[in-house]
Design an enzyme around this catalytic site. Structure first.
Site, short mmCIF file in Angstrom:
data_model
loop_
_atom_site.label_atom_id
_atom_site.label_comp_id
_atom_site.label_asym_id
_atom_site.label_seq_id
_atom_site.Cartn_x
_atom_site.Cartn_y
_atom_site.Cartn_z
N HIS A 20 3.93 -3.58 0.86
CA HIS A 20 3.93 -2.65 -0.28
C HIS A 20 4.41 -3.36 -1.55
O HIS A 20 3.78 -3.25 -2.61
CB HIS A 20 4.82 -1.45 0.03
CG HIS A 20 4.37 -0.66 1.22
ND1 HIS A 20 3.82 0.60 1.12
CD2 HIS A 20 4.39 -0.94 2.55
CE1 HIS A 20 3.52 1.06 2.33
NE2 HIS A 20 3.87 0.14 3.21
N ASP A 117 4.21 4.43 -5.02
CA ASP A 117 3.61 4.22 -3.71
C ASP A 117 3.32 5.58 -3.09
O ASP A 117 4.23 6.41 -2.91
CB ASP A 117 4.60 3.44 -2.85
CG ASP A 117 3.95 2.80 -1.63
OD1 ASP A 117 3.10 3.46 -1.01
OD2 ASP A 117 4.30 1.65 -1.30
N TRP A 367 -3.15 -4.14 5.90
CA TRP A 367 -4.22 -4.13 4.91
C TRP A 367 -4.23 -5.38 4.03
O TRP A 367 -5.29 -5.91 3.71
CB TRP A 367 -4.18 -2.87 4.07
CG TRP A 367 -5.40 -2.70 3.20
CD1 TRP A 367 -5.43 -2.49 1.86
CD2 TRP A 367 -6.78 -2.73 3.63
NE1 TRP A 367 -6.74 -2.39 1.42
CE2 TRP A 367 -7.59 -2.54 2.50
CE3 TRP A 367 -7.39 -2.91 4.88
CZ2 TRP A 367 -8.98 -2.52 2.54
CZ3 TRP A 367 -8.78 -2.88 4.93
CH2 TRP A 367 -9.56 -2.69 3.78
#
Length: 470
Positions: A20, A117, A367
């Site tokens: 993140h 986020d 990801w």
């Protein structure tokens, strides 16, 4: 005499975890390149690790006072290697500390917009009444977000909770994925009962995406366009601006970027790779959160050695769960590793995947890792661990044709066979498919590409917010 108004001030708030923080720092630098001012909220632990292991602090000083870190103290700093631990962090530790901090910053810091986020919903509530627009940034794939968003529909259709134990049963009620999605491909928390805290939390925060002013996705239309179109029915204002790391390199003429790693990188692996033949090495990494048992470690190790392929393997200090005292390594593994293997604690992953010696990537399909592999045209062998990784791995195999999926297995013979299929039997098939997707990924972030245009649109929209707030 009129003075020019200050640039818009964007407050960026990532969830405190490696993937993140990394992707949202990439976004930060892209917005700095566009002459916006940025305040980046970061946990004390992550701020310290960035200072110790990267050049990000000195790297961002070149933006002449337009960037600053705002350090958050008092957050939980333990492991987040399960759905449950992540849930506690999101529902308890973060809101307690961040809500009063956010409230003060939004009132006192002349913030134009808040990019948060999207795994966290509480900033939407904090921003109500301040006039500050909230943009959700989801650091997961569009396909994972759509699966999260669709969980209530799966419950209504009877697909959840599962009846029976057949994980290969098809899920036909998830729009856009009817042709290939199986139970085992749904996010990991879908295997729990409906009262599971993580499941309920994901349902809630995913549905809150519709309350945000806009949605940012680290993906590109050529990769996930059909799924983005499904999300757009509920969240019309979407900016697909990925792959962010490739976008940043394309926009930054100097090509100098920071790794943003929260772990110390061992760059000796690059020298080791320099000695290997093109596309001969299997790179193995399960990211920053995955943990394995000693038994699983041994199965992987046997499979890697028995495949006969050179392998570069990232073994974090905390990768293996410490629940026994048996540390003896079989002789054949020691010898096989001496001949063909190289083990390190952490690597500069973008550099490794770009190295000509790397022929495939055994990955958990986080990801960032998936996008980095796509950009460099490296076929994948998928072993997803939790959360979004299950659905990413299904798309890698069934939709994008970029590799094979080994989810829910950890057997040395399957590992050996899968490596040989990807790196021998079907090698050219996967390389051609990966090369095609890599070309599309690079085209999308250059002038004329969809992600390039979407980033420009995002910047202009933020600037208009600044005008509107005057």
């Amino acid at each position: 005499m009129d003075t020019e108004p200050p640039p818009p001030h964007v407050l960026i708030f990532p969830f405190p975890a490696q993937g993140h923080v990394n992707s949202m720092l990439k976004l930060t630098e892209l917005l700095l390149e566009a002459s916006l001012n940025i305040t980046f909220l970061i946990s004390a632990k992550d701020h310290d690790r960035l200072a110790r292991f990267t050049t990000v602090h000195s790297h961002l000083t070149r933006y002449l006072g337009r960037f600053r870190f705002h350090v958050i103290h008092g957050l939980y700093e333990g492991p987040m290697d399960t759905d449950e631990k992540l849930s506690v962090m999101i529902a308890d530790s973060l809101p307690k500390v961040a809500v009063p901090l956010l409230r003060d910053l939004l009132v006192d810091s002349h913030v134009t917009c808040l990019i948060v986020d999207g795994i966290m919903g509480f900033p939407i509530d904090v921003a109500k009444g301040t006039g500050v627009p909230v943009i959700f940034f989801r650091t997961i794939s569009a396909c994972a977000l759509w699966a999260y968003f669709s969980v209530p529909g799966l419950i209504n259709s009877g697909d959840l909770p599962f009846q029976g134990t057949n994980l290969d049963e098809r899920i036909v009620s998830l729009e856009g994925m009817e042709a290939f999605l199986r139970r085992r491909d749904l996010p990991s928390f879908c295997r729990s009962d409906l009262n599971n805290q993580t499941l309920q939390q994901v349902i809630g925060v995913s549905r809150r995406t519709t309350e945000a002013h806009a949605l940012l996705l680290n993906t590109f239309d050529e990769l996930e366009g059909p799924i983005v179109s499904q999300i757009q029915k509920h969240c019309p204002n979407i900016y697909t601006i990925g792959p962010l790391h490739a976008h940043l390199k394309a926009r930054t003429l100097s090509k100098l970027t920071s790794s943003n790693s929260l772990f110390e990188e061992d760059k000796t692996c690059i020298t080791w790779l320099d000695q290997k033949a093109p596309k001969s090495v299997l790179y193995v990494s399960f990211g920053s959160l995955v943990t394995v048992t000693r038994e699983q470690l041994m199965e992987f190790w046997h499979g890697l050695v028995n495949s006969g392929k050179p392998f570069l393997w990232v073994i974090r200090d905390d990768l293996v769960l410490k629940h026994d005292d048996e540390n003896k390594v079989p002789y054949e593994l020691e010898e096989g590793t001496k001949k063909r293997g190289y083990m390190v604690g952490w690597v500069p992953q973008e550099d490794v995947l770009a190295h000509p010696a790397v022929g495939a990537f055994l990955t958990h399909n986080g990801w960032n890792s998936t996008l980095e592999s796509i950009v460099e045209g490296v076929p994948m062998i998928s072993w997803p661990y939790f959360a979004d990784q299950q659905i990413n791995s299904r798309f890698v195999e069934a939709v994008w044709k970029l590799g094979l999926d080994m989810k829910d297995t950890c057997d040395r013979k399957i590992i050996e066979k899968t490596i040989k299929v990807v790196m021998e039997d079907r090698k050219m098939e996967f390389i051609e498919s990966a090369d095609r997707m890599a070309r599309l990924a690079k085209e999308t972030v250059n002038e004329g590409g969809s992600s390039y245009g979407n980033l420009n649109r995002l910047v202009e929209d933020i600037k208009m917010m600044g005008v509107g707030s005057k």
